[in-house]
Motif scaffolding. Structure first.
Motif, short mmCIF file in Angstrom:
data_model
loop_
_atom_site.label_atom_id
_atom_site.label_comp_id
_atom_site.label_asym_id
_atom_site.label_seq_id
_atom_site.Cartn_x
_atom_site.Cartn_y
_atom_site.Cartn_z
N GLY A 1 39.80 6.10 3.85
CA GLY A 1 40.48 5.82 5.10
C GLY A 1 41.08 7.07 5.71
O GLY A 1 41.46 8.01 5.01
N SER B 1 38.68 5.44 10.60
CA SER B 1 37.94 6.68 10.36
C SER B 1 37.88 7.58 11.59
O SER B 1 38.37 7.26 12.67
CB SER B 1 36.52 6.35 9.90
OG SER B 1 35.77 5.78 10.96
N SER C 1 33.97 2.53 5.69
CA SER C 1 34.77 3.58 6.32
C SER C 1 35.92 2.94 7.10
O SER C 1 35.68 2.12 7.98
CB SER C 1 33.88 4.41 7.26
OG SER C 1 34.62 5.44 7.86
N GLU C 2 37.13 3.33 6.77
CA GLU C 2 38.31 2.69 7.37
C GLU C 2 39.13 3.67 8.21
O GLU C 2 39.26 4.84 7.86
CB GLU C 2 39.19 2.10 6.29
CG GLU C 2 38.46 1.07 5.42
CD GLU C 2 39.43 0.23 4.60
OE1 GLU C 2 40.27 -0.45 5.20
OE2 GLU C 2 39.34 0.28 3.37
N GLY D 1 38.12 8.36 5.73
CA GLY D 1 37.13 7.72 6.59
C GLY D 1 36.22 8.72 7.25
O GLY D 1 35.01 8.49 7.39
#
Length: 589
Positions: A438, A463, A460-461, A442
């Motif tokens: 993240g 991101s 993917s956080e 990310g």
């Protein structure tokens, strides 16, 4: 472990040693809300949403937070009474003229038109800056602003007479802070320290001042020291003062420094551990040791109380040789250190199980000996969990922390891939590999799938996909992206070219890995447009991509978002990794 049970624990915060005994706060999730209670000698004395206990004039004062923040006072045998109400209350303390309060006023017209001339006009977790954090003084029935303006007062300290403050007044847009002495009678200030970062401020009864931070301007990689601004002295606790070690427990920990008589107590980080250090007579002494991360503490000159998180335990309270565990039935998986060129760990559930590599944010943060709900959850679901501190991480000295500056995706990615290979050999891992992270993690997740096909799936956080557009949409992007990319002005042709070539979107044609993008729609640090761009580009190139959006959630959605959203997020990540890492080969769509 079911996703709905992953957050079923209590965390300790707000430790306070008073003449009545040891106070602390416990926070837990119930339904879709956070609750907290104040404890005295490990027994609850409030129930609701109370925090920050402090004895003033023989009464217990605390903050009660619901839709607004209220300062409450309660005698030993009396009923609670409301002292004042604000939009937010961050801190309060006794002064000879009354009670000093650091907070924000209630914003009454949240939907009114907003006009600004500043680049920093909104901030993650706060929204549009319609109000600023100011210092107030409550004198009997009179409540007045002592210091405030188009900047934030970020901290204050007092011995009851003298007052010092930290503010972003030197350069509010860059969030550069300085320490000032404050005259509470007229609001006049006098600078005591240079420009940089002030993460915690303290004063002893004599009026001596100390703070944790640095005087290095906009340098996110700079290590923090304990600084005595009026003595011209500074000290290092470990590899950096304070703590950059991440966890996803919801205790709200921040740096703290305590100044009692001639003793200064501070947290200090070394690699993945954070412990307490004492500075006295010009020497730095270690007070605690161990593979854990100190989160809160207090010291009264005789007794020390502190809480830690460990890989197996969310929160433990230590005081006078005793240990209090608010979660006695919970025992997490224990990690094993991986033998590699960087420090990292593995929670290994089986050689043939799929493995997920987690990448931390920052980039100048760190993983370490802390409890991670997400690590424990995925281990409970039969995944191996790997995590490490590549170049750029704090806790290994400033040179190491700066090694990713100007080259995100260079040495840091190489070290992560080498760490992955080393773990694969050490634990004889034979299952598929996934990757997730993240914020900067990310970014690295997006980047790494443009550079290698070793991963069978990615999540993917919050991101980053386009460093150029982020300069104009992030609350800090216009300066942070510049200094992290090793450039001065992000708007020159040369700078735009460098930022573009440092961006995952530039290489999107190379991606083959199925990816899930998770983002809060009110994330002002890494705005949701970053996920939107990458998702549309991937789908346009026939790469399997799913975009998960959470309305009303900001950059902290994975650590202290709405509980039902945090559970939903774990469920979606689990579905994605089970589909692509456990059920045979994935296919694009």
């Amino acid at each position: 472990m079911e996703p709905s049970k992953a957050y079923s624990y209590r965390v300790i915060s707000d430790i306070r040693l008073e003449r009545l005994g040891l106070f602390h706060v416990e926070t837990w999730i119930q339904g879709n809300s956070y609750f907290s209670s104040i404890f005295l000698e490990k027994k609850p004395i409030t129930k609701g949403k109370e925090s920050a206990p402090k004895i003033i004039n023989d009464e217990l004062y605390y903050i009660k937070t619901e839709s607004s923040a209220k300062l409450i006072a309660q005698g030993i045998y009396g009923e609670p009474r409301e002292v004042l109400e604000m939009g937010k209350i961050m801190k309060f303390d006794k002064h000879e003229k009354g009670i000093l309060v650091l907070g924000e006023e209630v914003v009454k017209e949240k939907d009114a038109p907003f006009v600004t001339r500043k680049r920093k006009y909104r901030f993650d977790g706060r929204g549009l800056l319609r109000s600023r954090t100011s210092l107030y003084l409550l004198e009997r029935d009179k409540f007045r602003k002592v210091l405030g303006g188009d900047f934030d007062v970020t901290d204050f300290a007092t011995n009851g007479k003298r007052v010092v403050v930290a503010t972003s007044e030197p350069d509010d847009e860059m969030n550069i802070q300085s320490v000032f002495e404050l005259d509470v009678n007229n609001g006049d200030t006098k600078r005591l320290a240079g420009e940089g970062l002030v993460s915690s401020l303290a004063m002893n009864l004599r009026g001596d001042v100390v703070y944790i931070g640095h005087n290095r301007g906009k340098t996110p990689w700079a290590v923090k020291e304990v600084i005595f601004p009026e003595e011209g002295k500074s000290y290092m606790c470990g590899k950096t003062c304070g703590s950059y070690v991440l966890t996803d427990v919801f205790d709200g920990s921040k740096d703290r420094v305590v100044y009692v008589n001639d003793e200064v107590i501070s947290m200090g980080q070394e690699g993945g551990s954070t412990n307490l250090f004492r500075i006295v007579d010009g020497k730095v002494e270690r007070m605690t040791s161990g593979n854990h991360v100190v989160r809160f503490f207090d010291y009264d000159g005789v007794s020390l109380a502190y809480s830690v998180t460990t890989p197996e335990k969310p929160s433990l309270l230590y005081h006078e040789e005793g240990v209090y565990d608010p979660n006695p039935e919970l025992k997490g998986f224990s990690p094993v250190e991986v033998k590699s060129e960087i420090q990292g760990w593995g929670i290994i559930t089986g050689e043939g199980n799929p493995t997920i590599l987690f990448i931390h944010g920052g980039p100048h943060m760190a993983y370490g000996y802390s409890y991670f709900t997400e690590f424990q959850f995925f281990a409970s679901q039969g995944f191996n969990v790997l995590y490490a501190n590549p170049a750029g991480s704090q806790g290994y000295g400033e040179e190491f922390a700066r090694r990713c500056v100007g080259n995100w995706g260079g040495e840091d990615m190489r070290q992560l891939l080498q760490f992955l290979n080393d773990a694969k050999k050490q634990f004889n891992l034979s299952g598929k590999f996934g990757v997730t992270g993240g914020s900067y993690g990310g970014f690295m997740t997006n980047w790494i799938v443009t550079q290698t096909d070793v991963f069978s799936a990615a999540v993917s956080e919050r991101s980053i996909s386009n460093l150029v557009s982020m300069c104009g949409t992030s609350d800090i992007g216009f300066w942070f992206n510049a200094v992290e990319s090793g450039i001065e002005d992000p708007w020159t042709e040369e700078s735009i070219e460098k930022l573009t070539k440092m961006s995952p979107i530039y290489y999107v044609k190379r991606v083959k890995t199925p990816i899930m993008l998770i983002h809060g729609e009110d994330d002002f640090r890494c705005p949701v447009e970053q996920a939107e761009q990458f998702h549309v580009a991937l789908r346009s190139n026939n790469v399997e991509s799913v975009l998960v959006r959470y309305p009303g959630e900001g950059h902290e959605h994975a650590r202290k978002g709405k509980p039902e959203n945090m559970v939903h997020r774990l469920s979606k990540k689990l579905e994605w990794f089970e589909e692509h890492l456990k059920k045979g080969d994935s296919s694009t769509s």
